[in-house]
Design a protein around this motif. Structure first.
Motif, PDB file in Angstrom:
ATOM      1  N   ALA A  21       0.832  -1.212   0.000  1.00  9.88           N
ATOM      2  CA  ALA A  21       0.000   0.000   0.000  1.00  9.88           C
ATOM      3  C   ALA A  21       0.863   1.257   0.000  1.00  9.88           C
ATOM      4  N   PHE A  22       1.937   1.231   0.759  1.00  7.47           N
ATOM      5  CA  PHE A  22       2.810   2.410   0.815  1.00  7.47           C
ATOM      6  C   PHE A  22       3.503   2.642  -0.519  1.00  7.47           C
ATOM      7  N   ARG A  23       3.933   1.563  -1.149  1.00  2.72           N
ATOM      8  CA  ARG A  23       4.603   1.696  -2.446  1.00  2.72           C
ATOM      9  C   ARG A  23       3.656   2.251  -3.499  1.00  2.72           C
ATOM     10  N   ALA A  24       2.354   2.001  -3.324  1.00  2.54           N
ATOM     11  CA  ALA A  24       1.362   2.443  -4.309  1.00  2.54           C
ATOM     12  C   ALA A  24       0.896   3.882  -4.062  1.00  2.54           C
ATOM     13  N   ALA A  25       1.418   4.523  -3.032  1.00  2.00           N
ATOM     14  CA  ALA A  25       0.959   5.873  -2.673  1.00  2.00           C
ATOM     15  C   ALA A  25       1.610   6.925  -3.571  1.00  2.00           C
ATOM     16  N   GLY A  26       1.062   7.089  -4.767  1.00  2.00           N
ATOM     17  CA  GLY A  26       1.544   8.117  -5.689  1.00  2.00           C
ATOM     18  C   GLY A  26       3.006   7.943  -6.032  1.00  2.00           C
ATOM     19  N   ASP A  27       3.729   9.076  -6.107  1.00  2.00           N
ATOM     20  CA  ASP A  27       5.166   9.028  -6.406  1.00  2.00           C
ATOM     21  C   ASP A  27       5.969   9.329  -5.151  1.00  2.00           C
ATOM     22  N   LEU A  62       7.779   7.419  -3.337  1.00  2.00           N
ATOM     23  CA  LEU A  62       9.114   6.827  -3.375  1.00  2.00           C
ATOM     24  C   LEU A  62       9.688   6.960  -4.780  1.00  2.00           C
ATOM     25  N   ARG A  63      10.804   7.646  -4.883  1.00  2.00           N
ATOM     26  CA  ARG A  63      11.461   7.824  -6.182  1.00  2.00           C
ATOM     27  C   ARG A  63      12.855   7.219  -6.128  1.00  2.00           C
ATOM     28  N   PRO A  64      13.246   6.453  -7.131  1.00  2.00           N
ATOM     29  CA  PRO A  64      14.530   5.746  -7.092  1.00  2.00           C
ATOM     30  C   PRO A  64      15.744   6.660  -7.069  1.00  2.00           C
ATOM     31  N   ASP A  65      15.584   7.922  -7.490  1.00  2.00           N
ATOM     32  CA  ASP A  65      16.735   8.817  -7.530  1.00  2.00           C
ATOM     33  C   ASP A  65      16.848   9.669  -6.267  1.00  2.00           C
ATOM     34  N   GLU A  66      16.059   9.358  -5.242  1.00  2.00           N
ATOM     35  CA  GLU A  66      16.069  10.136  -4.016  1.00  2.00           C
ATOM     36  C   GLU A  66      16.395   9.268  -2.803  1.00  2.00           C
ATOM     37  N   THR A  67      16.982   9.895  -1.803  1.00  2.00           N
ATOM     38  CA  THR A  67      17.250   9.220  -0.531  1.00  2.00           C
ATOM     39  C   THR A  67      16.101   9.492   0.430  1.00  2.00           C
TER      40      THR A  67
END
Length: 255
Positions: free
Chosen positions: A140-146, A148-153
């Motif tokens: 559910a958290f991964r599906a929350a819009g954007d 989590l972005r792979p280029d960010e910490t």
């Protein structure tokens, strides 16, 4: 992480075991947490309470006390590396507990044996969370819009002692997103896109002194340079509602 998993197996942790994660404010504690979950061991978050098969403590004195409490050999209770000028991974290896290729087949077998109904996390208030619930929350958290972005910490400034914080960390790790366990003062160095903190952290970021810049602006400056680094894109607060006035200041600051 696989070395930790192998070490936990060697000291006798099994699927019904509980691992006490008492020191939970650095990256090593996150590695131990993932290792334990990987072999189906339940994690007790916060203050250790018996029974438990192994644990992670803050100081050598506390580790010795926990070992006595649980009737464990003290080598099963590593302490935080910064507290005793050593690395618990190296210290355990010196005692023959961890080896680079230790029982990789056993780790794989334990991973296959995990069940959704098996307990995954126990909070300090003895609230249980199953592996199935944890997996559902992560999805559910991964599906929350954007978010989590792979280029960010992602910078986590709160202890890993509640299921929702663990969920954020694991959701990021599963997607290959860097996770830092630290403090607000680490923002200039890490330049995180997402900060996971408390209401007090939000207040501190938006606080101004004598009409000067907010702490968010001050912390986001490159050291020794006049230009500023991008502020965190998002602030996740889990313990309290953030006042509208603080939200406005953070929004004006670019968060």
């Amino acid at each position: 992480m696989h070395e930790y998993a192998g070490g936990l197996l060697e000291v006798g942790c099994a699927s019904e075991s509980i691992f006490a994660l008492e020191h939970n404010t650095d990256s090593e504690s996150l590695l131990l947490l993932i290792a334990a979950l990987e072999i189906g061991v339940t994690i007790r978050l916060g203050t250790a309470d018996t029974p438990f098969a192994a644990g992670f403590a803050t100081t050598p004195i506390r580790a010795a006390h926990l070992a006595s409490l649980a009737r464990l050999d003290s080598v099963c209770v590593p302490v935080a590396p910064r507290e005793d000028s050593g690395h618990s991974l190296e210290r355990l290896a010196a005692h023959g507990v961890l080896h680079t290729a230790l029982r990789t087949d056993a780790v794989r077998e334990r991973t296959r044996e995990r069940h959704g109904h098996q307990r995954a996390l126990i909070t300090s208030t003895n609230v249980d969370c199953t592996l199935g619930q944890l997996h559902t929350d992560i999805t559910a958290f991964r599906a929350a819009g954007d978010l989590l972005r792979p280029d960010e910490t992602i910078l986590i400034t709160v202890p890993l002692d509640t299921p929702w914080v663990v969920t954020v960390a694991l959701a990021a790790v599963e997607q290959g997103i860097p996770v830092a366990i630290g403090r607000l003062e680490d923002i200039p160095l890490l330049k995180p896109g997402v900060v996971v903190g408390t209401a007090a952290d939000a207040d501190a970021l938006a606080e101004t002194t004598a009409g000067g810049p907010t702490l968010l602006t001050t912390l986001s400056r490159h050291l020794g340079r006049s230009r500023t680094a991008p502020p965190p894109r998002c602030l996740i607060v889990g313990d309290h509602e953030v006042p509208a006035s603080v939200c406005s200041q953070l929004h004006l600051g670019g968060t």
